[in-house]
Write a protein that holds these residues in place. Structure first.
Motif, PDB file in Angstrom:
ATOM      1  N   GLN A 128       0.824  -1.200   0.000  1.00 58.14           N
ATOM      2  CA  GLN A 128       0.000   0.000   0.000  1.00 58.14           C
ATOM      3  C   GLN A 128       0.860   1.253   0.000  1.00 58.14           C
ATOM      4  O   GLN A 128       1.966   1.262   0.538  1.00 58.14           O
ATOM      5  N   HIS A 129       0.270   2.310  -0.612  1.00 55.67           N
ATOM      6  CA  HIS A 129       0.810   3.658  -0.440  1.00 55.67           C
ATOM      7  C   HIS A 129      -0.373   4.586  -0.212  1.00 55.67           C
ATOM      8  O   HIS A 129      -1.307   4.627  -1.022  1.00 55.67           O
ATOM      9  N   ALA A 164       3.257   0.889   3.309  1.00 56.07           N
ATOM     10  CA  ALA A 164       3.154  -0.320   4.133  1.00 56.07           C
ATOM     11  C   ALA A 164       3.102  -1.548   3.240  1.00 56.07           C
ATOM     12  O   ALA A 164       2.665  -1.488   2.082  1.00 56.07           O
ATOM     13  N   GLY A 165       3.550  -2.666   3.787  1.00 53.68           N
ATOM     14  CA  GLY A 165       3.484  -3.947   3.104  1.00 53.68           C
ATOM     15  C   GLY A 165       3.575  -5.066   4.109  1.00 53.68           C
ATOM     16  O   GLY A 165       4.170  -4.921   5.179  1.00 53.68           O
ATOM     17  N   VAL A 211       0.658  -9.188   9.887  1.00 54.45           N
ATOM     18  CA  VAL A 211       1.855  -8.432  10.256  1.00 54.45           C
ATOM     19  C   VAL A 211       2.246  -7.557   9.069  1.00 54.45           C
ATOM     20  O   VAL A 211       2.154  -7.972   7.906  1.00 54.45           O
ATOM     21  N   ALA A 212       2.646  -6.328   9.354  1.00 55.24           N
ATOM     22  CA  ALA A 212       2.993  -5.382   8.293  1.00 55.24           C
ATOM     23  C   ALA A 212       4.106  -4.462   8.763  1.00 55.24           C
ATOM     24  O   ALA A 212       4.171  -4.097   9.948  1.00 55.24           O
ATOM     25  N   ARG A 213       4.966  -4.087   7.829  1.00 54.18           N
ATOM     26  CA  ARG A 213       5.993  -3.080   8.068  1.00 54.18           C
ATOM     27  C   ARG A 213       5.509  -1.779   7.438  1.00 54.18           C
ATOM     28  O   ARG A 213       5.196  -1.715   6.255  1.00 54.18           O
ATOM     29  N   ALA A 214       5.417  -0.721   8.260  1.00 49.88           N
ATOM     30  CA  ALA A 214       4.883   0.550   7.789  1.00 49.88           C
ATOM     31  C   ALA A 214       5.871   1.669   8.074  1.00 49.88           C
ATOM     32  O   ALA A 214       6.669   1.604   9.024  1.00 49.88           O
ATOM     33  N   GLU A 215       5.797   2.703   7.241  1.00 50.95           N
ATOM     34  CA  GLU A 215       6.660   3.862   7.413  1.00 50.95           C
ATOM     35  C   GLU A 215       5.864   5.132   7.143  1.00 50.95           C
ATOM     36  O   GLU A 215       5.238   5.269   6.081  1.00 50.95           O
ATOM     37  N   ILE A 216       5.848   6.032   8.128  1.00 52.81           N
ATOM     38  CA  ILE A 216       5.225   7.336   7.948  1.00 52.81           C
ATOM     39  C   ILE A 216       6.245   8.242   7.294  1.00 52.81           C
ATOM     40  O   ILE A 216       7.283   8.566   7.873  1.00 52.81           O
ATOM     41  N   THR A 257       7.184   9.883  12.807  1.00 51.32           N
ATOM     42  CA  THR A 257       7.712   9.445  11.525  1.00 51.32           C
ATOM     43  C   THR A 257       8.651   8.271  11.746  1.00 51.32           C
ATOM     44  O   THR A 257       9.038   7.964  12.871  1.00 51.32           O
ATOM     45  N   GLY A 258       9.016   7.613  10.663  1.00 52.92           N
ATOM     46  CA  GLY A 258       9.889   6.454  10.778  1.00 52.92           C
ATOM     47  C   GLY A 258       9.143   5.153  10.577  1.00 52.92           C
ATOM     48  O   GLY A 258       7.951   5.127  10.248  1.00 52.92           O
ATOM     49  N   ARG A 259       9.823   4.040  10.786  1.00 50.69           N
ATOM     50  CA  ARG A 259       9.261   2.725  10.524  1.00 50.69           C
ATOM     51  C   ARG A 259       8.721   2.083  11.798  1.00 50.69           C
ATOM     52  O   ARG A 259       9.193   2.361  12.902  1.00 50.69           O
ATOM     53  N   SER A 260       7.738   1.209  11.594  1.00 54.79           N
ATOM     54  CA  SER A 260       7.158   0.463  12.711  1.00 54.79           C
ATOM     55  C   SER A 260       6.599  -0.848  12.186  1.00 54.79           C
ATOM     56  O   SER A 260       6.322  -0.987  10.984  1.00 54.79           O
ATOM     57  N   THR A 261       6.444  -1.804  13.089  1.00 54.85           N
ATOM     58  CA  THR A 261       5.846  -3.104  12.754  1.00 54.85           C
ATOM     59  C   THR A 261       4.490  -3.205  13.432  1.00 54.85           C
ATOM     60  O   THR A 261       4.381  -3.038  14.649  1.00 54.85           O
ATOM     61  N   VAL A 262       3.466  -3.471  12.652  1.00 59.32           N
ATOM     62  CA  VAL A 262       2.096  -3.551  13.155  1.00 59.32           C
ATOM     63  C   VAL A 262       1.641  -5.000  13.090  1.00 59.32           C
ATOM     64  O   VAL A 262       1.697  -5.632  12.026  1.00 59.32           O
ATOM     65  N   GLN A 263       1.189  -5.538  14.226  1.00 55.94           N
ATOM     66  CA  GLN A 263       0.692  -6.905  14.292  1.00 55.94           C
ATOM     67  C   GLN A 263      -0.748  -6.892  14.799  1.00 55.94           C
ATOM     68  O   GLN A 263      -1.077  -6.159  15.729  1.00 55.94           O
ATOM     69  N   ASP A 264      -1.581  -7.718  14.172  1.00 54.56           N
ATOM     70  CA  ASP A 264      -3.000  -7.802  14.517  1.00 54.56           C
ATOM     71  C   ASP A 264      -3.417  -9.253  14.682  1.00 54.56           C
ATOM     72  O   ASP A 264      -2.937 -10.131  13.952  1.00 54.56           O
ATOM     73  N   VAL A 265      -4.344  -9.475  15.609  1.00 44.04           N
ATOM     74  CA  VAL A 265      -5.027 -10.756  15.746  1.00 44.04           C
ATOM     75  C   VAL A 265      -6.520 -10.462  15.882  1.00 44.04           C
ATOM     76  O   VAL A 265      -6.927  -9.667  16.736  1.00 44.04           O
ATOM     77  N   THR A 266      -7.313 -11.095  15.026  1.00 41.20           N
ATOM     78  CA  THR A 266      -8.755 -10.886  15.044  1.00 41.20           C
ATOM     79  C   THR A 266      -9.453 -12.230  15.180  1.00 41.20           C
ATOM     80  O   THR A 266      -9.140 -13.177  14.446  1.00 41.20           O
ATOM     81  N   GLY A 267     -10.380 -12.319  16.101  1.00 39.26           N
ATOM     82  CA  GLY A 267     -11.167 -13.530  16.287  1.00 39.26           C
ATOM     83  C   GLY A 267     -12.651 -13.230  16.241  1.00 39.26           C
ATOM     84  O   GLY A 267     -13.100 -12.152  16.644  1.00 39.26           O
TER      85      GLY A 267
END
Length: 614
Positions: free
Chosen positions: A425-426, A460-461, A483-488, A506-516
């Motif tokens: 994504q962009h 992000a990707g 799980v995704a690596r994102a950068e603002i 700003t900078g990079r971050s790792t976003v993790q999600d769990v959905t049930g």
């Protein structure tokens, strides 16, 4: 807003965010339509109303079938001009199973009547009249004239005896006056008559009478700060010829916010090489309250939104399908009011249980759009109920643009499905939504009002994996990890540093999600329960730890639907709804990874009321 959190019709399985598709293997309904002589009847419009509303047409052998139905109870009705419509029947659809439904139609001019010792027959109107006259002669000669049977035969009234036939004009209630009555008086006579107006028409739908409110704490739920409002909406569906369906819907609410929404759609049914889906909606919101923040960005007191969409699903071969189209939206409160959102998707099915899916799209999202757009499913629909303004005073609103590409693989294992996907994504001008903000030099935002700003551009990707299955005969569910690596890439409004520090970094971050998600049905009490929970380390209101890592937060959606069979009449059924959630958006296809994550302190919303299905 309180419909299912995911919209499978929009291909949520390709969404680059955590989502929950239907977690139970679908079932089906198959049956045949016959007349009073036992012969098949073709071209009969058969509707099934339940978790979804769908319509089929019987073929030359009288057979019909509904496929891909979510498990649950369905109200099945039939209609054909020149035939008397039978009573609707309730059919229970179970996962990975086909329910059977047999429907009997009766030609107009031939109706059932009671006669001792006579079964259902195909007497003509003349024969039935002769039978009735013979019974009257028997009564006149003194043969048991005081008994109940001759009286019922003479008046053509249904009771506890067996069925015969009689012309419709003889089906007269002796207890009702024979004089003329007004049309309004006939409707007011009983609720069954009102619903009976639709009994002979191939129209199905629902009416919702609801009350909705927002609160941060339990104390606010019982105070004037809960922003409680009454809501009414109606949805009607009917076939458009033999291969398509149309739907119209409307909703309105009245309080310090006066708003209404109207929408319509036209959809082709399978099988068809081209399946067209067309839609249009228009919504308006007028604020008559005294909140300075709500009035600041509304110069004339109203906001208006209109959308038009068109999609085509082209079946190139039995194994390959190309879907393409887009949506045009106009938001009069934007500096650039026009938004265009195109989408292309390709599906390849190398086997009956395997699907390879790829998509490319560009989606434009206006600030506050969720207050105006109609849902794509048949769930609970709330018109605009909350007001919003920009975080920075007098800067106006700026729309978000998300460019997405995704590829995924799905495989069915009996009643279970495993799906994996990768995405990229962009996003330009990522939206940030803030509730309960305390901005220096500005009035305090109330529960029914929120602020909207832009955090800048994001790239992000990542990938996700989902497993959904039937847990038991009455319970089914799903779980997904993403799980995704994102950068603002650049910062947005400077107020975000105070209101949402995580969104302003700003900078990079790792976003993790769990959905049930868990869906349960209790057929003994006709109760349905849905629980959806999402846990992520990317929520902007999760706080920031000293070492710079974001915390973990969750969002939930709980719905309880209780059927009210003691209130049912004719072809209609009643249902009670109670729902509580703090999700701000329903997950949709191609939305930005951060659309829900960058909603700060969303209040809990509660909806209660009744729904009439007919």
């Amino acid at each position: 807003m309180f419909a299912s959190a995911q919209q499978s019709a929009a291909r949520a399985s390709l969404s680059p965010v955590v989502h929950t598709a239907s977690s139970a293997a679908p079932g089906s309904i198959a049956g045949v339509v016959r007349d009073e002589r036992g012969l098949p009847v073709p071209n009969v419009v058969v509707s099934a109303l339940g978790a979804v509303t769908t319509i089929a047409v019987s073929d030359s052998s009288g057979q019909f079938q509904f496929g891909g139905l979510a498990p649950g109870p369905y109200l099945v009705r039939a209609h054909l001009a020149g035939y008397m419509a039978p009573r609707a029947q309730m059919v229970q659809v179970r996962p990975s199973a086909s329910a059977v439904s047999a429907i009997g139609l009766r030609r107009e001019g031939v109706a059932p009547v009671l006669a001792a010792g006579v079964g259902l027959s195909a007497l003509t109107a003349t024969e039935a009249t002769t039978t009735s006259q013979a019974a009257e002669v028997e009564g006149a000669t003194g043969n048991d004239d005081s008994s109940e049977t001759p009286w019922r035969i003479r008046h053509g009234r249904r009771g506890v005896l067996k069925d015969a036939t009689l012309p419709e004009q003889m089906l007269v209630d002796a207890d009702e006056p024979s004089g003329p009555t007004s049309f309004a008086g006939q409707i007011a006579g009983s609720p069954g008559r009102f619903v009976g107006l639709f009994a002979d028409a191939p129209i199905s739908g629902q009416v919702n009478l609801l009350t909705a409110g927002s609160f941060d704490t339990p104390q606010q739920l019982f105070s004037t700060d809960s922003s409680s409002r009454n809501v009414a909406n109606v949805r009607l569906s009917a076939p458009a010829g033999a291969h398509a369906d149309w739907t119209v819907a409307g909703a309105f609410t009245q309080a310090d916010i006066s708003s209404w929404v109207v929408a319509g759609s036209y959809s082709m049914r399978a099988p068809a090489r081209h399946r067209y889906d067309l839609g249009i909606s228009y919504s308006t919101q007028r604020y008559d309250g005294g909140n300075p923040l709500a009035l600041r960005d509304v110069t004339d007191g109203t906001r208006n939104v209109g959308t038009v969409s068109a999609y085509d699903s082209f079946r190139i071969t039995p194994e390959a399908t190309l879907s393409f189209g887009g949506e045009y939206g106009r938001y009069d409160y934007l500096d650039r009011p026009t938004l265009i959102s195109p989408r292309v998707e390709f599906t390849l099915s190398p086997g009956a249980q395997t699907r390879i899916i790829g998509s490319v799209s560009r989606r434009g999202v206006a600030p506050g759009a969720e207050e105006f757009l109609a849902p794509s499913d048949a769930g609970i629909w709330l018109p605009p109920q909350r007001t919003f303004s920009s975080i920075a005073a007098h800067t106006g609103f700026k729309a978000e643009q998300a460019l997405s590409a995704a590829a995924g693989l799905e495989h069915d294992f009996g009643p279970s499905t495993l799906a994996v996907r990768a995405f990229r994504q962009h996003v330009n001008d990522q939206l940030v939504t803030v509730f309960g903000a305390e901005v220096p030099g500005q009035p305090t935002a109330k529960v029914g009002h929120y602020l909207v700003g832009n955090t800048g551009d994001i790239g992000a990707g990542g990938f996700s994996a989902e497993f959904r299955t039937v847990i038991a005969s009455r319970v089914h569910g799903s779980v997904e990890y993403s799980v995704a690596r994102a950068e603002i890439l650049q910062a947005g409004d400077h107020y975000l540093v105070l209101l949402a520090p995580v969104a302003a970094r700003t900078g990079r971050s790792t976003v993790q999600d769990v959905t049930g998600r868990i869906d349960a049905q209790v057929p003994e009490t006709a109760t349905r329960v849905m629980v959806l929970y999402r846990l992520s380390n990317g929520f902007a209101d999760a706080g920031v730890r000293p070492e710079g890592r974001s915390g973990v937060d969750g969002r939930f959606d709980v719905q309880v639907r209780q059927s009210l069979p003691f209130m049912n009449f004719s072809n209609a059924r009643w249902e009670m709804l109670l729902a509580v959630r703090n999700f701000f958006r329903d997950a949709s296809c191609d939305q930005s990874l951060f659309d829900e994550l960058y909603v700060v302190r969303p209040p809990k919303r509660v909806v209660g009321g009744v729904t009439l299905h007919f």
